[in-house]
Design a protein around this motif. Structure first.
Motif, PDB file in Angstrom:
ATOM      1  N   UNK A   1       0.866  -1.194   0.000  1.00  0.00           N
ATOM      2  CA  UNK A   1       0.000   0.000   0.000  1.00  0.00           C
ATOM      3  C   UNK A   1       0.895   1.234   0.000  1.00  0.00           C
ATOM      4  N   UNK A   2       1.290   1.635  -1.235  1.00  0.00           N
ATOM      5  CA  UNK A   2       2.237   2.748  -1.337  1.00  0.00           C
ATOM      6  C   UNK A   2       1.539   4.050  -1.674  1.00  0.00           C
ATOM      7  N   UNK A   3       0.744   4.021  -2.729  1.00  0.00           N
ATOM      8  CA  UNK A   3       0.113   5.258  -3.184  1.00  0.00           C
ATOM      9  C   UNK A   3      -1.343   5.019  -3.495  1.00  0.00           C
ATOM     10  N   UNK A   4      -2.039   6.101  -3.678  1.00  0.00           N
ATOM     11  CA  UNK A   4      -3.457   6.057  -4.038  1.00  0.00           C
ATOM     12  C   UNK A   4      -3.567   6.165  -5.549  1.00  0.00           C
ATOM     13  N   UNK A   5      -4.317   5.301  -6.160  1.00  0.00           N
ATOM     14  CA  UNK A   5      -4.461   5.336  -7.613  1.00  0.00           C
ATOM     15  C   UNK A   5      -5.438   6.426  -8.013  1.00  0.00           C
ATOM     16  N   UNK A   6      -5.143   7.097  -9.155  1.00  0.00           N
ATOM     17  CA  UNK A   6      -6.006   8.124  -9.727  1.00  0.00           C
ATOM     18  C   UNK A   6      -6.741   7.508 -10.899  1.00  0.00           C
ATOM     19  N   UNK A   7      -8.043   7.497 -10.845  1.00  0.00           N
ATOM     20  CA  UNK A   7      -8.825   6.742 -11.821  1.00  0.00           C
ATOM     21  C   UNK A   7      -9.511   7.600 -12.869  1.00  0.00           C
ATOM     22  N   UNK A   8      -9.615   8.911 -12.672  1.00  0.00           N
ATOM     23  CA  UNK A   8     -10.323   9.741 -13.657  1.00  0.00           C
ATOM     24  C   UNK A   8      -9.694  11.136 -13.725  1.00  0.00           C
ATOM     25  N   UNK A   9     -10.201  11.909 -14.679  1.00  0.00           N
ATOM     26  CA  UNK A   9      -9.657  13.255 -14.912  1.00  0.00           C
ATOM     27  C   UNK A   9      -9.929  14.176 -13.727  1.00  0.00           C
ATOM     28  N   UNK A  10     -11.104  14.060 -13.112  1.00  0.00           N
ATOM     29  CA  UNK A  10     -11.454  14.923 -11.978  1.00  0.00           C
ATOM     30  C   UNK A  10     -10.505  14.712 -10.808  1.00  0.00           C
ATOM     31  N   UNK A  11     -10.178  13.435 -10.533  1.00  0.00           N
ATOM     32  CA  UNK A  11      -9.251  13.147  -9.440  1.00  0.00           C
ATOM     33  C   UNK A  11      -7.860  13.705  -9.745  1.00  0.00           C
ATOM     34  N   UNK A  12      -7.461  13.653 -11.013  1.00  0.00           N
ATOM     35  CA  UNK A  12      -6.160  14.213 -11.392  1.00  0.00           C
ATOM     36  C   UNK A  12      -6.129  15.724 -11.171  1.00  0.00           C
ATOM     37  N   UNK A  13      -7.194  16.405 -11.595  1.00  0.00           N
ATOM     38  CA  UNK A  13      -7.265  17.852 -11.400  1.00  0.00           C
ATOM     39  C   UNK A  13      -7.258  18.207  -9.917  1.00  0.00           C
ATOM     40  N   UNK A  14      -7.922  17.377  -9.104  1.00  0.00           N
ATOM     41  CA  UNK A  14      -7.945  17.636  -7.666  1.00  0.00           C
ATOM     42  C   UNK A  14      -6.553  17.486  -7.057  1.00  0.00           C
ATOM     43  N   UNK A  15      -5.816  16.503  -7.513  1.00  0.00           N
ATOM     44  CA  UNK A  15      -4.458  16.319  -7.001  1.00  0.00           C
ATOM     45  C   UNK A  15      -3.562  17.494  -7.391  1.00  0.00           C
ATOM     46  N   UNK A  16      -3.723  17.989  -8.625  1.00  0.00           N
ATOM     47  CA  UNK A  16      -2.919  19.136  -9.037  1.00  0.00           C
ATOM     48  C   UNK A  16      -3.315  20.400  -8.281  1.00  0.00           C
TER      49      UNK A  16
END
Length: 744
Positions: A589-604
């Motif tokens: 359990x190292x990182x959280x996977x990003x599954x969609x564009x919205x989650x990517x934008x939230x991380x940025x």
């Protein structure tokens, strides 16, 4: 009123040109017609010679060719071939030179050829030889003008010749009298009026109307042109002469009289303001002497605006200030004053200002025009002109402030009810699987909850209707939106969110909760509207609005470009998430996977606020490119954009600190008029500002509603001024001798 010049419905002209000349003329006309068909083509006011196509008119003209009339008057067409023949080219060239010798034989030729100077052969888009001569004055003289008028008078064509006007779309209606006034020639103005020039002719062409491009609006009338070009002697002559007097009540196509025209020409510059004020007062006093019963400043144009209202609407602050402070000392013209000195003691003055058309007690008042006129660029400064400044202060003190505090308390109660009712309104843990509306308990708490919901619904309906009314009445522009429209829009959105939440609730939609909590947050934010009741808090609120509408909005637009651009790039590098492993399998359990564009934008977005993690995922391709994108994004947003935003916000606060006070006063003035608008008529009458005073006009008493303002002027001392009361003090209420009287 002026009598318009009558055109002959039927004219018979003689055309003595040869067939070859006529063919050449038609060819030139066709060429000019094609050239003039362009919408952007603009005919020059004057040139050495014009061969423009004469436009078609509604008059019926029949031309006779003399070459077919053999032996007519003992001639066989010699006149057409004589060396002394005058065509338009020769005639215009002669009058442009100003040499009378070049017109020798003109009268004999016209009589022999049975022609007139008003024939279409001698007119270029309405321009006659007289207009051509006046456009070519040398040191204010052109001796051909007198000769042309004498010839027209001998041929019984003087009136039509003098009043011939341009028919071109740009200069339509301009007559010789307009040109003589524009050329500042009083000699020819007097001569033209003596010869029958219409002093009420209207130059209504495009050049004389307000629009983008070259133009000069002066009110279309000769009197207005003389006034707007600072020609006092010509104004006096037009108003009072033995031939035809100009009527000061004559209006142009917009319903403006000469005073309206002066207001339109004013531009607040010192040199312009000086002559506009002098000319305005001069016409006002001259009109009072010539027409004692005419109240010139009460005449409205087609927009329902008097000159003082027009000055307020157009932001002509210098002329507007003079209008409100105008005070005549002469007995015969003192009734034209709008300011009267009640008493003077040293540098202290008690002035009475005429409130007619100023106070919001009247409809379409100056105060309403300035406060609600979002297109006026200098509204805050205009509200500082007395008596408007003191008038608003008194309104605030007498009734607006108590009512504003009452509204503030009512809104606090409404906000408290909203905050209390919201929590029990959401579904309980045992109701999460149920659909709204949820049943209410038949207990005291249940009845109180229902009552609170009804109060909130009624309040939202009120805010909705009020918001529609305010936005429709004020119509804020983009520039004035932070001042006039932001608070009204926020209250309107608050009402829309609550009404939408109510509809969704009764439609069994759980999304009602999202609208309701957004409405609750906005309801608390709208509490800042009442900060305008305090000067310090009001100025602070103005700065917040300026920063939100200006800097933060611009930052948000640029930031969204970066956010969506880098989010799309990073999301493209990510691999699809693998299937979930079976139970019992150990996974790091190292990182959280990003599954969609919205989650990517939230991380940025987290990187922008300093909460991002470069290793928020390990499922990506091209590690070097991935980190280059992240580091570039951090530099451009977290380091560059945020620091630019802080710098711009600091600059905005510093720049608006000086004007924030004026903007706050304007917002408070808007609040005062909004409160006054909803007062009952009986209460509005009782709370009306000012006092009724009897001011003498000679031996006639005149009742005026005035507002008293006490002023201190160290540059002006009492020197034989006409005052109403000899002794200072309170003129309304008698005070005992032992108590000091308070100056009003």
């Amino acid at each position: 009123m002026g009598t318009p010049t009558k055109k002959r419905p039927f004219t018979l002209e003689v055309d003595d040109r040869m067939d070859k000349e006529r063919a050449q003329s038609k060819g030139q006309e066709a060429k000019d017609c094609n050239a003039s068909s362009s919408k952007n083509a603009m005919s020059p006011m004057d040139s050495e010679y014009q061969e423009d196509l004469e436009e078609t008119t509604s008059d019926l003209k029949i031309k006779i060719n003399k070459h077919f009339i053999k032996g007519f008057r003992g001639k066989t067409g010699e006149a057409a071939q004589d060396k002394d023949k005058f065509d338009m080219k020769r005639l215009f060239s002669a009058v442009s030179s100003g040499e009378v010798a070049q017109l020798e034989g003109l009268e004999q030729y016209l009589q022999r050829a049975m022609k007139h100077l008003t024939d279409s052969e001698y007119r270029s888009k309405g321009k006659t030889a007289l207009l051509k001569a006046l456009l070519n004055l040398k040191e204010g003289r052109n001796h051909t003008v007198t000769l042309l008028l004498d010839i027209a008078e001998k041929m019984d064509d003087l009136k039509e010749f003098v009043n011939a006007a341009y028919t071109d779309i740009y200069y339509k209606g301009q007559t010789a009298l307009h040109v003589a006034i524009e050329r500042r020639s009083q000699l020819f103005v007097e001569l033209l009026v003596q010869k029958g020039a219409d002093v009420h002719a209207k130059a209504c062409g495009k050049f004389f109307q307000l629009h983008d491009g070259p133009c000069f609006y002066f009110g279309e009338l000769p009197l207005s042109l003389a006034a707007c070009t600072n020609q006092k002697d010509i104004v006096d002559f037009l108003l009072d002469n033995q031939f035809q007097n100009a009527d000061v009540r004559e209006t142009d196509s917009q319903g403006n009289i000469v005073l309206h025209a002066l207001v339109m020409v004013a531009d607040n510059s010192p040199e312009n303001t000086d002559f506009i004020i002098k000319m305005y007062d001069h016409i006002l006093t001259r009109a009072a002497q010539l027409h004692p019963k005419v109240k010139l400043e009460e005449i409205e144009n087609k927009q329902g605006l008097t000159p003082v209202k027009l000055a307020a609407k157009k932001g002509k602050i210098e002329l507007f200030k003079h209008m409100l402070h105008r005070e005549f000392q002469d007995k015969d013209t003192r009734h034209l004053s709008r300011k009267f000195t009640e008493w003077v003691y040293g540098p202290v003055y008690s002035s009475l200002y005429d409130l007619s058309s100023l106070d919001s007690y009247e409809k379409n008042s100056v105060l309403e025009i300035i406060v609600y006129g979002t297109e006026i660029p200098n509204r805050p400064e205009m509200l500082q002109v007395e008596p408007l400044n003191k008038l608003l202060e008194e309104k605030w003190r007498r009734f607006a402030h108590p009512i504003f505090l009452f509204n503030f308390v009512v809104y606090l109660i409404y906000l408290s009810i909203f905050s209390i009712v919201t929590y029990p309104w959401k579904p309980e843990s045992n109701q999460t699987n149920q659909t709204p509306p949820y049943p209410l308990e038949k207990t005291l708490d249940g009845h109180l909850l229902l009552s609170g919901q009804v109060i909130l619904l009624l309040g939202s309906v009120y805010f909705f209707l009020k918001g529609l009314s305010d936005l429709r009445r004020k119509r804020p522009t983009i520039e004035s939106f932070p001042v006039d429209g932001l608070c009204d829009l926020l209250f309107f959105i608050q009402a829309v969110l609550f009404l939408a939440s109510t509809v969704l609730y009764f439609c069994s939609r759980k999304e009602y909760l999202g609208c309701m909590v957004l409405c609750l947050a906005l309801t608390w934010i709208n509490l800042l509207y009442y900060s305008r009741g305090s000067k310090n808090m009001g100025i602070y609120g103005v700065m917040i609005q300026k920063v939100i509408i200006g800097d933060i909005f611009h930052f948000f637009v640029v930031y969204m470009v970066f956010l969506f651009g880098f989010s799309a790039a990073v999301f493209t590098l990510l691999d699809k998430p693998q299937e979930q492993p079976e139970q019992g399998t150990q996974v790091a359990c190292k990182t959280v996977s990003v599954t969609n564009f919205t989650a990517t934008a939230l991380e940025l977005f987290k990187f922008t606020i300093g909460m991002g993690d470069l290793e928020f995922t390990d499922r990506y391709r091209y590690k070097e490119v991935f980190y280059v994108l992240l580091i570039s994004y951090i530099v451009l947003t977290y380091i560059l954009l945020l620091n630019m935003l802080i710098a711009l916000m600091s600059k905005t606060v510093q720049r608006t600190s000086d004007e924030s006070t004026n903007i706050w006063r304007l917002q408070r003035a808007t609040t005062i008029l909004d409160i006054e608008r909803h007062l009952p008529k009986c209460l509005k009458r009782r709370l009306r500002s000012g006092v009724e005073k009897v001011l003498g006009k000679g031996n006639v008493e005149e009742h005026r509603w005035c507002f008293r303002v006490q002023e201190v002027n160290w540059n002006k001392w009492n020197a034989d001024m006409r005052i109403i009361n000899e002794d200072p003090g309170n003129q309304e209420v008698w005070m005992p001798p032992e108590e000091p009287s308070e100056a009003s």
